[in-house]
Each structure stands twice: as structure tokens, then as C-alpha cells.
Write an enzyme that holds these catalytic residues in place. Structure first.
Site, PDB file in Angstrom:
ATOM      1  N   LYS A 197       0.832  -1.211   0.000  1.00  0.00           N
ATOM      2  CA  LYS A 197       0.000   0.000   0.000  1.00  0.00           C
ATOM      3  C   LYS A 197       0.866   1.260   0.000  1.00  0.00           C
ATOM      4  CE  LYS A 197      -3.823  -2.313   2.365  1.00  0.00           C
ATOM      5  NZ  LYS A 197      -4.286  -2.783   3.675  1.00  0.00           N
ATOM      6  N   GLY A 231     -12.702  -4.830   5.349  1.00  0.00           N
ATOM      7  CA  GLY A 231     -14.071  -5.307   5.554  1.00  0.00           C
ATOM      8  C   GLY A 231     -14.886  -5.207   4.289  1.00  0.00           C
TER       9      GLY A 231
HETATM   10  N1  LIG Z   1     -10.839  -8.287   2.907  1.00  0.00           N
HETATM   11  C1  LIG Z   1     -10.622  -6.963   2.888  1.00  0.00           C
HETATM   12  O1  LIG Z   1     -11.055  -6.223   3.786  1.00  0.00           O
HETATM   13  C2  LIG Z   1      -9.855  -6.367   1.772  1.00  0.00           C
HETATM   14  C3  LIG Z   1      -9.220  -7.131   0.819  1.00  0.00           C
HETATM   15  N2  LIG Z   1      -8.525  -6.530  -0.196  1.00  0.00           N
HETATM   16  C4  LIG Z   1      -7.899  -7.342  -1.232  1.00  0.00           C
HETATM   17  O2  LIG Z   1      -8.915  -7.917  -2.035  1.00  0.00           O
HETATM   18  C5  LIG Z   1      -8.476  -9.174  -2.535  1.00  0.00           C
HETATM   19  C6  LIG Z   1      -9.468 -10.259  -2.150  1.00  0.00           C
HETATM   20  O3  LIG Z   1      -9.622 -10.258  -0.760  1.00  0.00           O
HETATM   21  P1  LIG Z   1     -10.857 -11.016  -0.036  1.00  0.00           P
HETATM   22  O4  LIG Z   1     -12.112 -10.780  -0.747  1.00  0.00           O
HETATM   23  O5  LIG Z   1     -10.750 -10.657   1.392  1.00  0.00           O
HETATM   24  O6  LIG Z   1     -10.393 -12.534  -0.227  1.00  0.00           O
HETATM   25  P2  LIG Z   1     -11.228 -13.853   0.014  1.00  0.00           P
HETATM   26  O7  LIG Z   1     -10.253 -14.911   0.373  1.00  0.00           O
HETATM   27  O8  LIG Z   1     -12.376 -13.607   0.907  1.00  0.00           O
HETATM   28  O9  LIG Z   1     -11.836 -14.177  -1.444  1.00  0.00           O
HETATM   29  C7  LIG Z   1     -11.033 -14.548  -2.518  1.00  0.00           C
HETATM   30  C8  LIG Z   1     -11.953 -15.024  -3.634  1.00  0.00           C
HETATM   31  O10 LIG Z   1     -11.174 -15.227  -4.800  1.00  0.00           O
HETATM   32  C9  LIG Z   1     -11.348 -16.554  -5.255  1.00  0.00           C
HETATM   33  N3  LIG Z   1     -10.095 -17.027  -5.828  1.00  0.00           N
HETATM   34  C10 LIG Z   1      -8.893 -17.095  -5.213  1.00  0.00           C
HETATM   35  N4  LIG Z   1      -7.961 -17.578  -6.076  1.00  0.00           N
HETATM   36  C11 LIG Z   1      -8.601 -17.790  -7.242  1.00  0.00           C
HETATM   37  C12 LIG Z   1      -8.200 -18.285  -8.497  1.00  0.00           C
HETATM   38  N5  LIG Z   1      -6.938 -18.668  -8.734  1.00  0.00           N
HETATM   39  N6  LIG Z   1      -9.116 -18.380  -9.473  1.00  0.00           N
HETATM   40  C13 LIG Z   1     -10.397 -18.025  -9.251  1.00  0.00           C
HETATM   41  N7  LIG Z   1     -10.838 -17.539  -8.085  1.00  0.00           N
HETATM   42  C14 LIG Z   1      -9.954 -17.444  -7.093  1.00  0.00           C
HETATM   43  C15 LIG Z   1     -11.759 -17.364  -4.054  1.00  0.00           C
HETATM   44  O11 LIG Z   1     -12.443 -18.502  -4.496  1.00  0.00           O
HETATM   45  P3  LIG Z   1     -12.466 -19.862  -3.629  1.00  0.00           P
HETATM   46  O12 LIG Z   1     -13.287 -19.549  -2.405  1.00  0.00           O
HETATM   47  O13 LIG Z   1     -13.136 -20.831  -4.535  1.00  0.00           O
HETATM   48  O14 LIG Z   1     -11.037 -20.178  -3.299  1.00  0.00           O
HETATM   49  C16 LIG Z   1     -12.652 -16.347  -3.340  1.00  0.00           C
HETATM   50  O15 LIG Z   1     -13.934 -16.318  -3.913  1.00  0.00           O
HETATM   51  C17 LIG Z   1      -7.073  -9.390  -1.981  1.00  0.00           C
HETATM   52  O16 LIG Z   1      -6.153  -8.902  -2.917  1.00  0.00           O
HETATM   53  C18 LIG Z   1      -7.070  -8.484  -0.743  1.00  0.00           C
HETATM   54  O17 LIG Z   1      -5.781  -8.053  -0.405  1.00  0.00           O
HETATM   55  C19 LIG Z   1      -8.414  -5.170  -0.280  1.00  0.00           C
HETATM   56  C20 LIG Z   1      -9.018  -4.360   0.617  1.00  0.00           C
HETATM   57  C21 LIG Z   1      -9.752  -4.900   1.748  1.00  0.00           C
HETATM   58  N1  LIG Z   2      -5.811  -7.388   5.148  1.00  0.00           N
HETATM   59  C1  LIG Z   2      -6.019  -6.025   4.818  1.00  0.00           C
HETATM   60  C2  LIG Z   2      -7.281  -5.876   4.036  1.00  0.00           C
HETATM   61  C3  LIG Z   2      -7.406  -4.556   3.427  1.00  0.00           C
HETATM   62  O1  LIG Z   2      -6.573  -4.096   2.677  1.00  0.00           O
HETATM   63  C4  LIG Z   2      -6.097  -5.195   6.080  1.00  0.00           C
HETATM   64  O2  LIG Z   2      -6.273  -5.778   7.158  1.00  0.00           O
HETATM   65  O3  LIG Z   2      -5.977  -3.974   5.986  1.00  0.00           O
END
Ligand SMILES: NC(=O)C1=CN([C@@H]2O[C@H](COP(=O)(O)OP(=O)(O)OC[C@H]3O[C@@H](n4cnc5c(N)ncnc54)[C@H](OP(=O)(O)O)[C@@H]3O)[C@@H](O)[C@H]2O)C=CC1
Ligand SMILES: N[C@@H](CC=O)C(=O)O
Length: 415
Positions: A201, A298
Site C-alpha cells: 500500500k 471489511g
Molecule cells: N478483505 C478486505 O477487507 C480487503 C481485501 N482486499 C484485497 O482484495 C483481494 C481479495 O480479498 P478477499 O475478498 O478478502 O479474499 P477472500 O479470500 O475472501 O476471497 C477470494 C476469492 O477469490 C477466489 N479465488 C482465489 N484464487 C482464485 C483463483 N486462482 N481463481 C479463481 N478464483 C480465485 C476465491 O475462491 P475460492 O473460495 O473458490 O477459493 C474467493 O472467492 C485481496 O487482494 C485483498 O488483499 C483489499 C481491501 C480490503
Molecule cells: N488485510 C487487509 C485488508 C485490506 O486491505 C487489512 O487488514 O488492511
């Protein structure tokens, strides 16, 4: 009709889906066009069978990519296959909105140039500080304004953990588990705890504040795993609060920065940012002090940033490369540290301290004289901190602190 694709359906993209479907009337009225999520790619379809929209889900990339999309939201995380997918989409002129900070930090330069070449858009508002709209603010509202220093609390998980630990009566493991259950943590929480997530970040923020994409070697990174419970007590002795702080500045030659647990004084604008909230603090000659704070992780806050990014790109007629903003001259790098050590290491500490140039401000002994905290000013951060790297020396952040020029020597024997 605007056809939407979702890469991933976890915390972030399930929020994007719900956000779009729950407000579809508003969005269609606002855009004067109908919109529809046409396909969602996940890895393991069995996990999603109970969902109402399961017919939209596929675990076959071939099946996903045979659809035509007007925009794709990427939230699968990590470098691959996200890099291949986004490269493919941008090359086909499909705008991509991503929350994937690792990918943007490591491949932003390539992806930006692909977006420009193909006259499309790569949006990464959600990649930094969750729901805080800092990326498009820097891109659109602070194009001319010089930023000399950027600092912040950029990770929701670690801020949540540190807040709960400082409130007392909680273990690290139980609070981490809570942060995971709330959807804040990365798939592998080591990225949060050891500061990789913050590093990505900070790299992205530096690109927007100072012009170029910096390399990871330009930043010192210390994980919050280095913290021990008595460090929190040491902070209390000086009325300093521990936070996991990222900061970077342009020193006249290159961008430098650090990611470290840091002690924060009472009047510092990042001190009151607790739980999963994040804060971004920009300082510049004309800007003065600018602070933005809000939820850093979140489902709903991050989905907000993704959807706003999508609307933002629709308003833009073309993709402009970010104007490089570089401030001539250097930023002072004198830095206060709270040096923490166990008296059982006294000899080693004394030896290390003799080698650095510093000014001692205050010494406190506590826990039956077995622990010591020393407030010092190091007059040339990089070499000194390398020499005392065996010790625990966390930065102390103050507002408008006037550094004194006199130097002293610590009287270890007087302790
Ligand atoms: N959580 C947060 O608060 C935040 C997250 N982010 C970023 O967002 C991104 C996603 O985070 P988040 O939603 O928390 O992650 P999750 O682990 O909750 O979700 C990831 C999703 O992507 C799918 N996935 C993972 N690998 C593959 C692949 N190779 N092909 C197809 N689908 C895939 C998973 O499917 P399956 O379940 O089938 O494995 C799942 O549906 C990350 O880069 C994270 O850093 C950014 C800001 C905030
Ligand atoms: N894992 C990250 C998700 C958002 O970017 C965090 O805790 O800030």
C-alpha cells in the site's frame, strides 16, 4: 447494457455484488443504462452451491473469459493468475477495478502502461486503505499539490489487533482469529502481521505522491510480530500509544520509508485511529496537514471503494497517467526512537549504543527494574538504526517537534 464480470467472490467481491444488486435502480438511473453481473469466477464451486446466484458462478477460467465484459472487478488476490487475467482484459480494452494491492505494487508500472496503451482503465482505489477514497483523491483532486511526506495506518487487521491488545485482557491469537472472522485479514495473515500488505500500500501511495513506482528495498520493514506486551507498558510510561505506522518521503534523490510499530504522542492525528480503521496523513508545503480516516478493511467499505472506482472511471473521458510530483530538496530525517530492552542484555546494549550518535532525552526503568525504555534522537536514521538493529527501537511520532542540535551520551551506569 453494462456487462460486469467478477473475479473472485470472497469478502470483497461478494460485497461488490450485493452493493450493485441492492442499489440497481439507483445505479441504472445514475448511469442511464441497464447493468448486469454476467459471470463470476471462483476456484472451488462446491463452496458456493448454497448461494442464490450460484448459476452465475464458474470455476472454469475458459468459461468466464468467453463472455464479453464492459468492466471486471478483480478480488482474487495475489500475483498469479490475477496478473495474467488483468493483462488479458486490459489488452482487450476492458476496464479493470482491483482491490489487489500486491499485484498493483509489484506490477503497477506494467499494468498502467497497458491501460494507457489500450485506452482503458485500471482502478485500484480499494487496494489502499479499504473504504478511504485516497487514490482517486490523489489522482484527481491533488494533481498539482506537492506532497512531501506520506504516513499512515494502512492495515486494518494489525490496527484491530493492536487496539484490542492495548485495551487489555486479550491474546494475540484470539484477536487475530476475530479479525479473520470479520473478513479483515489476508488469506495468509503473515502478509498483515509482517507488514507486506502495508509495504504494497505504501508503494502505491508513493507512486501517487512522488511520481515513480518505488522498489521494496527503499523501505525498512519491521513486522508487528516484534512487539511484546511490555512494550505497550513502556509506551504508557511516556504517554505514547503504539501503532503500526508506514511513512515515506522524498529525500531529494529517492523515496525512502519505513513500516514499523511506532510510538505516537497524544496530539498526533493518527493516534485516535482505532480498530480496523485506517488513516492517511499527507504533509506538504501548500497542502499543510491533510488527514483522511475511515474503515481500512471489511466487506462493505472495500466494496464501496470498488463501486465508486467503477463510477469514477465511467466519468473519465480518457486515462491520464499520473502527473509526477517531486518536491525539490530533502526532508529532515532526524527521528526520535523509544529504545526498549531487557536489563539482562545490558552489556550488548551498551556496546551497540556506544557506536551510534544519539541524544538521550529520557530514561525509564520499570517492571522491578528489569526493563528499560530510553527516548533518544538518532541524528542519521539509516546507519544508526542498522547498527542498533539487534535492539528494539521503535520510532516516536510527534507533531511539530523541534529537534534539538545538542548531542549527549547515555549514562548506562547511572541506571
Ligand atoms: N478483505 C478486505 O477487507 C480487503 C481485501 N482486499 C484485497 O482484495 C483481494 C481479495 O480479498 P478477499 O475478498 O478478502 O479474499 P477472500 O479470500 O475472501 O476471497 C477470494 C476469492 O477469490 C477466489 N479465488 C482465489 N484464487 C482464485 C483463483 N486462482 N481463481 C479463481 N478464483 C480465485 C476465491 O475462491 P475460492 O473460495 O473458490 O477459493 C474467493 O472467492 C485481496 O487482494 C485483498 O488483499 C483489499 C481491501 C480490503
Ligand atoms: N488485510 C487487509 C485488508 C485490506 O486491505 C487489512 O487488514 O488492511
Amino acid at each position: 447494457m453494462i456487462k460486469i464480470g467478477l473475479l473472485g467472490f470472497g469478502t470483497v467481491n461478494s460485497g461488490v455484488y450485493e452493493g450493485i444488486t441492492d442499489t440497481i435502480e439507483f445505479l441504472e438511473h445514475h448511469l442511464q443504462e441497464s447493468i448486469c453481473v454476467v459471470k463470476i469466477l471462483i476456484r472451488n464451486k462446491k463452496r458456493y452451491l448454497s448461494l442464490e446466484n450460484s448459476e452465475l458462478l464458474t470455476d472454469s477460467p475458459d468459461e468466464f473469459f468467453k463472455h464479453e465484459f464492459d468492466v471486471v472487478f478483480e478480488a482474487i488476490g495475489g500475483e498469479q493468475p490475477a496478473l495474467d487475467y488483468i493483462t488479458f482484459l486490459l489488452t482487450k480494452k476492458v476496464p479493470v477495478i482491483t482491490a489487489n494491492k500486491e499485484l498493483v505494487a509489484k506490477h503497477g508500472q506494467l499494468l498502467e502502461s497497458l491501460a494507457i496503451k489500450n485506452e482503458t482503465y485500471l482502478g485500484f482505489e480499494a487496494a489502499v486503505a479499504g473504504g478511504i477514497p485516497i487514490i482517486n483523491t490523489l489522482n484527481s483532486q491533488l494533481q498539482w499539490t506537492s506532497v512531501e511526506k506520506v504516513s499512515g495506518i494502512l492495515n486494518g487487521t494489525t490496527n484491530y489487533i493492536m487496539t484490542k491488545l492495548q485495551e487489555g485482557n486479550r491474546t494475540f491469537d484470539s484477536v487475530l482469529k476475530e479479525a479473520q472472522d470479520l473478513g479483515f485479514a489476508e488469506a495468509d495473515p503473515t502478509a498483515d502481521i509482517e507488514g507486506f500488505d502495508v509495504l504494497y500500500k505504501l508503494q502505491i501511495l508513493c507512486r501517487l505522491c512522488f511520481g515513480n513506482w518505488p522498489k521494496p528495498e527503499q523501505f525498512q520493514r519491521r513486522g508487528m510480530s516484534q512487539l511484546k506486551s511490555w512494550h505497550f507498558k513502556a509506551g504508557e510510561c511516556f504517554n505514547l500509544k503504539l501503532k503500526y505506522i508506514a511513512e515515506a518521503y522524498y529525500d531529494g534523490k529517492e523515496v525512502k520509508g519505513s513500516i514499523s510499530p511506532s510510538f505516537i504522542e497524544e496530539s498526533h492525528p493518527l493516534r485516535s485511529i482505532d480498530n480496523e480503521n485506517n488513516g492517511v496523513y499527507l504533509q506538504g508545503e501548500w497542502l499543510g496537514n491533510f488527514v483522511a480516516s475511515g474503515p481500512g478493511a471489511g466487506k462493505k467499505p472495500t466494496a464501496t471503494s470498488m463501486i465508486e472506482d467503477f463510477l469514477h472511471q465511467l466519468k473519465r473521458k480518457s486515462y491520464h497517467q499520473q502527473v509526477a510530483k517531486r518536491k525539490e530538496g530533502s526532508v529532515a530525517c532526524d527521528q526520535e526512537y523509544l529504545l526498549l530492552f531487557d536489563m539482562k542484555d545490558e552489556k550488548e546494549v551498551y556496546q551497540s549504543l556506544k557506536e551510534v550518535t544519539y541524544m538521550t532525552e529520557e530514561i525509564v526503568q520499570f517492571e522491578n527494574n528489569s526493563k528499560v525504555a530510553i527516548l533518544i534522537t538518532l541524528d542519521s536514521l539509516a546507519p544508526s538504526i542498522t547498527r542498533i538493529k539487534q535492539l528494539e527501537a521503535f520510532p516516536v511520532l510527534r507533531v511539530n517537534k523541534k529537534l534539538q542540535s545538542t548531542k549527549g551520551n547515555i549514562q548506562m551506569k547511572a541506571l
